[in-house]
Scaffold this motif. Structure first.
Motif, short mmCIF file in Angstrom:
data_model
loop_
_atom_site.label_atom_id
_atom_site.label_comp_id
_atom_site.label_asym_id
_atom_site.label_seq_id
_atom_site.Cartn_x
_atom_site.Cartn_y
_atom_site.Cartn_z
N SER A 30 0.80 -1.22 0.00
CA SER A 30 0.00 0.00 0.00
C SER A 30 0.84 1.28 0.00
CB SER A 30 -0.95 0.01 1.20
OG SER A 30 -0.23 -0.08 2.40
N SER A 31 2.13 1.15 0.27
CA SER A 31 3.02 2.31 0.26
C SER A 31 3.50 2.69 -1.14
CB SER A 31 4.26 2.03 1.13
OG SER A 31 3.91 1.81 2.46
N PHE A 32 3.18 1.84 -2.12
CA PHE A 32 3.78 1.98 -3.44
C PHE A 32 2.74 2.12 -4.55
CE2 PHE A 32 8.10 1.06 -2.25
CZ PHE A 32 7.97 0.29 -1.11
N ALA A 33 3.03 3.01 -5.48
CA ALA A 33 2.40 2.94 -6.79
C ALA A 33 3.12 1.84 -7.56
CB ALA A 33 2.51 4.26 -7.51
N MET A 34 2.37 1.14 -8.41
CA MET A 34 2.93 -0.04 -9.07
C MET A 34 2.69 0.02 -10.57
SD MET A 34 4.09 -1.82 -6.51
CE MET A 34 4.40 -3.40 -7.31
N ALA A 35 3.51 -0.73 -11.28
CA ALA A 35 3.37 -0.73 -12.74
C ALA A 35 3.90 -2.03 -13.32
CB ALA A 35 4.13 0.44 -13.35
N TRP A 36 3.48 -2.28 -14.54
CA TRP A 36 4.02 -3.36 -15.36
C TRP A 36 4.67 -2.73 -16.60
CZ3 TRP A 36 4.31 -8.33 -13.84
CH2 TRP A 36 3.43 -8.77 -12.83
N PHE A 37 5.85 -3.22 -16.93
CA PHE A 37 6.55 -2.88 -18.16
C PHE A 37 6.92 -4.17 -18.86
CE2 PHE A 37 7.33 1.70 -17.84
CZ PHE A 37 7.02 1.93 -16.51
N ARG A 38 7.25 -4.08 -20.13
CA ARG A 38 7.74 -5.25 -20.85
C ARG A 38 8.88 -4.85 -21.77
NH1 ARG A 38 2.36 -6.33 -24.64
NH2 ARG A 38 2.69 -4.59 -26.11
N GLN A 39 9.68 -5.84 -22.11
CA GLN A 39 10.86 -5.55 -22.92
C GLN A 39 11.25 -6.75 -23.78
OE1 GLN A 39 14.29 -4.31 -20.61
NE2 GLN A 39 15.10 -3.14 -22.33
N ASP A 40 11.50 -6.46 -25.04
CA ASP A 40 12.09 -7.43 -25.95
C ASP A 40 13.59 -7.19 -26.00
OD1 ASP A 40 9.39 -7.62 -28.35
OD2 ASP A 40 10.00 -9.03 -26.79
N TRP A 53 -1.76 3.91 -5.43
CA TRP A 53 -1.63 3.20 -4.16
C TRP A 53 -2.89 2.43 -3.78
CZ3 TRP A 53 -0.34 8.48 -4.54
CH2 TRP A 53 1.01 8.78 -4.47
N THR A 54 -4.05 3.06 -3.98
CA THR A 54 -5.31 2.43 -3.55
C THR A 54 -5.98 1.66 -4.68
OG1 THR A 54 -6.59 4.39 -4.12
CG2 THR A 54 -5.71 4.24 -1.86
N GLY A 55 -5.45 1.81 -5.89
CA GLY A 55 -6.09 1.17 -7.03
C GLY A 55 -7.15 2.01 -7.70
N SER A 56 -7.34 3.22 -7.23
CA SER A 56 -8.41 4.06 -7.77
C SER A 56 -8.07 4.64 -9.15
CB SER A 56 -8.71 5.21 -6.80
OG SER A 56 -7.55 6.00 -6.61
N THR A 57 -6.79 4.68 -9.48
CA THR A 57 -6.36 5.25 -10.76
C THR A 57 -5.49 4.24 -11.49
OG1 THR A 57 -6.38 7.48 -9.84
CG2 THR A 57 -5.15 7.14 -11.89
N THR A 58 -5.82 4.02 -12.76
CA THR A 58 -5.01 3.13 -13.61
C THR A 58 -4.79 3.77 -14.97
OG1 THR A 58 -6.99 1.97 -14.39
CG2 THR A 58 -5.85 1.01 -12.51
N TYR A 59 -3.68 3.43 -15.58
CA TYR A 59 -3.39 3.84 -16.95
C TYR A 59 -2.87 2.62 -17.71
CZ TYR A 59 -3.67 8.67 -15.33
OH TYR A 59 -4.11 9.87 -14.80
N TYR A 60 -3.12 2.64 -19.02
CA TYR A 60 -2.69 1.53 -19.86
C TYR A 60 -1.98 2.04 -21.11
CZ TYR A 60 -5.76 -1.34 -16.99
OH TYR A 60 -6.35 -1.99 -15.93
N GLY A 61 -1.03 1.24 -21.57
CA GLY A 61 -0.44 1.54 -22.86
C GLY A 61 -1.46 1.32 -23.97
N ASP A 62 -1.33 2.06 -25.05
CA ASP A 62 -2.31 1.98 -26.13
C ASP A 62 -2.44 0.57 -26.69
OD1 ASP A 62 -1.53 5.28 -27.49
OD2 ASP A 62 -2.90 4.66 -25.89
N SER A 63 -1.35 -0.15 -26.75
CA SER A 63 -1.37 -1.47 -27.39
C SER A 63 -2.07 -2.54 -26.55
CB SER A 63 0.06 -1.92 -27.69
OG SER A 63 0.81 -2.04 -26.49
#
Length: 123
Positions: A30-40, A53-63
């Motif tokens: 709960s202390s952290f904002a989190m993300a997923w990235f990917r790499q080739d 932190w709370t899950g109330s806001t999310t963003y996504y890559g266009d793909s």
């Protein structure tokens, strides 16, 4: 010291689904904002999704919009990425990342990283 461990990757056919998990230890999620990235190999790390932190806001890559869903369970100290309708171009090493400062779409906005889990989508 924060440790992040991803799991759930694997080989799947196009159109299939996978659910990635990222377990955080050493601190509370709960202390952290989190993300997923990917790499080739040979390519820049690409933003996939992030969550506040709370899950109330999310963003996504266009793909991945409309196909992937990021979520978190702070009680379990775990971050998730539900991936549906997978495509061969989703093949990559997927990393989770954490930072106390807040969400960012840039990999430079995250201090702590896991080792990655491989996702391979066959056509």
């Amino acid at each position: 010291q924060v440790q992040l461990v991803e799991s759930g990757g694997g080989l799947v056919q196009a159109g299939g689904s996978l659910r990635l998990s990222c377990a955080l230890s050493g601190r509370t999620l709960s202390s952290f904002a989190m993300a997923w990235f990917r790499q080739d190999p040979g390519k820049e790390r690409q933003f996939v999704a992030c969550i506040s932190w709370t899950g109330s806001t999310t963003y996504y890559g266009d793909s991945v919009k409309g196909r992937f869903t990021i979520s978190r369970d702070n009680a379990k100290n775990t971050l998730y990425l539900q991936m549906n309708n997978l495509k061969p171009e989703d093949t990559a090493l997927y990393y989770c990342a954490a930072d106390e400062r807040g969400i960012s779409l840039s990999p430079f906005g995250y201090k702590d990283w896991g080792q990655g889990t491989q996702v391979t989508v066959s056509s």
